[in-house]
Design a protein around this motif. Structure first.
Motif, PDB file in Angstrom:
ATOM      1  N   ALA A  12       0.849  -1.190   0.000  1.00 34.95           N
ATOM      2  CA  ALA A  12       0.000   0.000   0.000  1.00 34.95           C
ATOM      3  C   ALA A  12       0.895   1.254   0.000  1.00 34.95           C
ATOM      4  N   PRO A  13       0.335   2.386  -0.454  1.00 34.33           N
ATOM      5  CA  PRO A  13      -1.053   2.638  -0.856  1.00 34.33           C
ATOM      6  C   PRO A  13      -1.319   2.267  -2.300  1.00 34.33           C
ATOM      7  N   TRP A  14      -2.602   2.040  -2.593  1.00 34.08           N
ATOM      8  CA  TRP A  14      -3.030   1.760  -3.959  1.00 34.08           C
ATOM      9  C   TRP A  14      -4.020   2.832  -4.413  1.00 34.08           C
ATOM     10  N   THR A  15      -3.870   3.270  -5.665  1.00 34.42           N
ATOM     11  CA  THR A  15      -4.879   4.081  -6.344  1.00 34.42           C
ATOM     12  C   THR A  15      -5.434   3.247  -7.494  1.00 34.42           C
ATOM     13  N   LEU A  16      -6.739   3.034  -7.493  1.00 25.07           N
ATOM     14  CA  LEU A  16      -7.407   2.219  -8.512  1.00 25.07           C
ATOM     15  C   LEU A  16      -8.317   3.129  -9.327  1.00 25.07           C
ATOM     16  N   THR A  17      -8.224   3.045 -10.645  1.00 25.31           N
ATOM     17  CA  THR A  17      -8.963   3.956 -11.513  1.00 25.31           C
ATOM     18  C   THR A  17      -9.824   3.176 -12.504  1.00 25.31           C
ATOM     19  N   GLY A  18     -10.630   3.939 -13.248  1.00 20.91           N
ATOM     20  CA  GLY A  18     -11.556   3.284 -14.172  1.00 20.91           C
ATOM     21  C   GLY A  18     -12.515   2.377 -13.437  1.00 20.91           C
ATOM     22  N   VAL A  19     -12.959   2.803 -12.257  1.00 18.24           N
ATOM     23  CA  VAL A  19     -13.764   1.955 -11.376  1.00 18.24           C
ATOM     24  C   VAL A  19     -15.248   2.054 -11.740  1.00 18.24           C
ATOM     25  N   THR A  20     -15.886   0.902 -11.865  1.00 25.87           N
ATOM     26  CA  THR A  20     -17.343   0.810 -11.942  1.00 25.87           C
ATOM     27  C   THR A  20     -17.787  -0.114 -10.820  1.00 25.87           C
ATOM     28  N   SER A  21     -18.645   0.395  -9.949  1.00 26.85           N
ATOM     29  CA  SER A  21     -19.093  -0.418  -8.816  1.00 26.85           C
ATOM     30  C   SER A  21     -20.606  -0.342  -8.682  1.00 26.85           C
ATOM     31  N   TRP A  22     -21.181  -1.429  -8.166  1.00 26.46           N
ATOM     32  CA  TRP A  22     -22.600  -1.474  -7.855  1.00 26.46           C
ATOM     33  C   TRP A  22     -22.735  -1.864  -6.390  1.00 26.46           C
ATOM     34  N   THR A  23     -23.565  -1.140  -5.656  1.00 28.67           N
ATOM     35  CA  THR A  23     -23.782  -1.404  -4.233  1.00 28.67           C
ATOM     36  C   THR A  23     -25.260  -1.652  -3.981  1.00 28.67           C
ATOM     37  N   PHE A  24     -25.558  -2.746  -3.272  1.00 24.75           N
ATOM     38  CA  PHE A  24     -26.928  -3.080  -2.900  1.00 24.75           C
ATOM     39  C   PHE A  24     -26.946  -3.407  -1.410  1.00 24.75           C
ATOM     40  N   LEU A  25     -27.675  -2.620  -0.663  1.00 15.98           N
ATOM     41  CA  LEU A  25     -27.739  -2.823   0.778  1.00 15.98           C
ATOM     42  C   LEU A  25     -28.690  -3.959   1.129  1.00 15.98           C
ATOM     43  N   CYS A  26     -28.519  -4.469   2.344  1.00 13.35           N
ATOM     44  CA  CYS A  26     -29.418  -5.469   2.925  1.00 13.35           C
ATOM     45  C   CYS A  26     -30.034  -4.877   4.181  1.00 13.35           C
ATOM     46  N   SER A  27     -31.087  -5.483   4.653  1.00  9.03           N
ATOM     47  CA  SER A  27     -31.641  -5.062   5.940  1.00  9.03           C
ATOM     48  C   SER A  27     -30.572  -5.224   7.011  1.00  9.03           C
ATOM     49  N   PRO A  28     -30.376  -4.211   7.869  1.00 10.27           N
ATOM     50  CA  PRO A  28     -29.319  -4.297   8.880  1.00 10.27           C
ATOM     51  C   PRO A  28     -29.492  -5.499   9.801  1.00 10.27           C
ATOM     52  N   LEU A  29     -28.374  -6.088  10.172  1.00  9.09           N
ATOM     53  CA  LEU A  29     -28.390  -7.207  11.103  1.00  9.09           C
ATOM     54  C   LEU A  29     -28.362  -6.681  12.538  1.00  9.09           C
ATOM     55  N   SER A  30     -29.143  -7.313  13.397  1.00  5.85           N
ATOM     56  CA  SER A  30     -29.083  -7.000  14.820  1.00  5.85           C
ATOM     57  C   SER A  30     -27.824  -7.625  15.425  1.00  5.85           C
ATOM     58  N   PRO A  31     -27.194  -6.955  16.382  1.00 11.00           N
ATOM     59  CA  PRO A  31     -26.022  -7.558  17.031  1.00 11.00           C
ATOM     60  C   PRO A  31     -26.310  -8.902  17.686  1.00 11.00           C
ATOM     61  N   LYS A  32     -27.592  -9.211  17.928  1.00 10.30           N
ATOM     62  CA  LYS A  32     -27.938 -10.436  18.640  1.00 10.30           C
ATOM     63  C   LYS A  32     -28.310 -11.596  17.720  1.00 10.30           C
ATOM     64  N   VAL A  33     -28.376 -11.357  16.401  1.00 12.43           N
ATOM     65  CA  VAL A  33     -28.772 -12.437  15.505  1.00 12.43           C
ATOM     66  C   VAL A  33     -27.549 -13.181  14.978  1.00 12.43           C
ATOM     67  N   SER A  34     -27.770 -14.370  14.462  1.00 15.04           N
ATOM     68  CA  SER A  34     -26.691 -15.143  13.854  1.00 15.04           C
ATOM     69  C   SER A  34     -26.399 -14.598  12.460  1.00 15.04           C
ATOM     70  N   PHE A  35     -25.158 -14.741  12.034  1.00 13.99           N
ATOM     71  CA  PHE A  35     -24.803 -14.341  10.692  1.00 13.99           C
ATOM     72  C   PHE A  35     -25.439 -15.308   9.687  1.00 13.99           C
ATOM     73  N   PRO A  36     -25.730 -14.830   8.475  1.00 16.64           N
ATOM     74  CA  PRO A  36     -26.292 -15.731   7.462  1.00 16.64           C
ATOM     75  C   PRO A  36     -25.291 -16.800   7.063  1.00 16.64           C
ATOM     76  N   SER A  37     -25.786 -17.951   6.664  1.00 14.09           N
ATOM     77  CA  SER A  37     -24.885 -19.000   6.209  1.00 14.09           C
ATOM     78  C   SER A  37     -24.066 -18.480   5.030  1.00 14.09           C
ATOM     79  N   GLY A  38     -22.788 -18.852   5.005  1.00 15.60           N
ATOM     80  CA  GLY A  38     -21.895 -18.394   3.959  1.00 15.60           C
ATOM     81  C   GLY A  38     -21.341 -17.005   4.168  1.00 15.60           C
ATOM     82  N   TRP A  39     -21.527 -16.416   5.358  1.00 17.51           N
ATOM     83  CA  TRP A  39     -21.084 -15.034   5.602  1.00 17.51           C
ATOM     84  C   TRP A  39     -19.562 -14.905   5.544  1.00 17.51           C
ATOM     85  N   ALA A  40     -18.856 -16.018   5.740  1.00 17.80           N
ATOM     86  CA  ALA A  40     -17.397 -16.041   5.685  1.00 17.80           C
ATOM     87  C   ALA A  40     -16.958 -17.414   5.204  1.00 17.80           C
ATOM     88  N   ASN A  41     -15.756 -17.494   4.665  1.00 17.19           N
ATOM     89  CA  ASN A  41     -15.156 -18.773   4.350  1.00 17.19           C
ATOM     90  C   ASN A  41     -15.040 -19.577   5.640  1.00 17.19           C
TER      91      ASN A  41
END
Length: 248
Positions: A12-41
Motif C-alpha cells: 500500500a497505498p493503492w490508487t485504482l482507476t476506471g472503477v465501476t461499482s454497484w452497491t446493494f444494501l441489505c436489511s441491517p443485522l441485529s447484534p444479537k442475531v446469527s450471521f447468514p450461512s456463507g457469511w465467511a469462508n
C-alpha cells in the motif's frame, strides 16, 4: 498454498482507476442475531468474528477496476456491518470477498487483511443491462448469478465516500492461510484503513435467481436478500491508503 514467488508484492497505498461499482444494501443485522450461512469462508469464520459485532448497514458490492497496481480485476464482496474490537476501534468489516486476480488475492490479504479468494467473473451485456456470473475455479455452475439494470435518469450525480470521513473505516483482524489455495496467505496483526471511492452515481436495480428467496445457496457466498434498488458509481477512483497495523 503458501505465497508464490511468481506473485509480485505490491505494498500500500493503492490508487485504482476506471472503477465501476454497484452497491446493494441489505436489511441491517441485529447484534444479537446469527450471521447468514456463507457469511465467511469456513476456514476464516472464527478469525473474522473477532471482537463485538455492533450491526449497522450491510450489503454487497460488485466492482470492476479498470486499472490498479495489481492490474485490472473484478471483485464481489459482502459486508455484514460494523465491529468494535478490543482496541476500541469501530469500523466496517469485509467477511466474504472474491477477486479475479491472484496478485490482488495475496496483496489484499497482506496489505489490509482483506480475506480475498480467487474466482472467475463473467460480465455479459444484455441491451442496457449487465448479466454478472461468478464461479469458483474448477466449477461451471455460478454461485452468483444476477442482472444489473440502470434506472432511467436525466443525469448522474457526483459522489464521494470521503464526505463520511472515519465512519467508512474498515477494521480487519488477522487471517489464517489456506494450504489448498495459492495466494491465500496468513497475516499476524490487526489492520485498519479508510478507503475512499468517488465517481458518478446513478440508481440501478438487482435481479437474481433466487434460492428460497435468497441471493445464493449460502455456501460460497452469503444466503442474503439484498434490496433490489441500489446504485452504481462509474468513472470512479478508489484510494486504499496505508494501513494501521496494531495488536489487541
Amino acid at each position: 498454498m503458501a505465497s508464490s514467488d511468481t506473485i509480485p508484492q505490491i505494498p500500500a497505498p493503492w490508487t485504482l482507476t476506471g472503477v465501476t461499482s454497484w452497491t446493494f444494501l441489505c436489511s441491517p443485522l441485529s447484534p444479537k442475531v446469527s450471521f447468514p450461512s456463507g457469511w465467511a469462508n469456513a476456514n476464516e469464520a472464527d478469525a473474522l468474528a473477532d471482537g463485538t459485532f455492533v450491526g449497522g448497514p450491510s450489503g454487497i458490492m460488485i466492482i470492476r477496476y479498470g486499472a490498479s497496481p495489481a492490474g485490472p480485476y473484478d471483485e464481489l464482496l459482502y459486508i455484514p456491518g460494523r465491529w468494535t474490537d478490543a482496541s476500541g476501534q469501530t469500523g466496517f468489516r469485509v467477511t466474504r470477498i472474491y477477486v479475479s486476480s491472484l496478485v490482488s488475492v495475496e496483496n489484499g490479504r497482506k496489505n489490509w487483511n482483506i480475506p480475498k479468494h480467487l474466482a472467475n467473473f463473467d460480465f455479459t451485456p444484455e441491451g442496457k443491462n449487465t448479466h454478472v456470473r461468478v464461479t469458483v475455479p474448477g466449477y461451471q455452475q455460478p454461485f452468483f448469478d444476477a442482472v444489473l439494470s440502470p434506472v432511467p435518469a436525466l443525469f448522474n450525480i457526483p459522489a464521494s465516500t470521503g464526505i463520511l470521513g472515519q465512519y467508512m473505516k474498515m477494521i480487519q483482524p488477522p487471517l489464517p492461510a489456506s494450504p489448498e489455495e495459492q495466494g491465500v496467505v496468513a497475516t499476524t496483526s490487526h489492520a485498519s484503513v479508510t478507503p475512499v471511492l468517488q465517481g458518478s452515481t446513478r440508481l440501478y436495480t438487482l435481479k437474481y435467481n433466487m434460492h428460497d428467496g435468497k441471493l445464493t445457496n449460502g455456501f460460497d457466498f452469503p444466503a442474503i436478500a439484498p434490496w433490489r434498488l441500489g446504485f452504481q458509481i462509474s468513472d470512479g477512483t478508489t484510494e486504499f491508503g496505508l494501513p494501521e497495523f496494531y495488536t489487541v
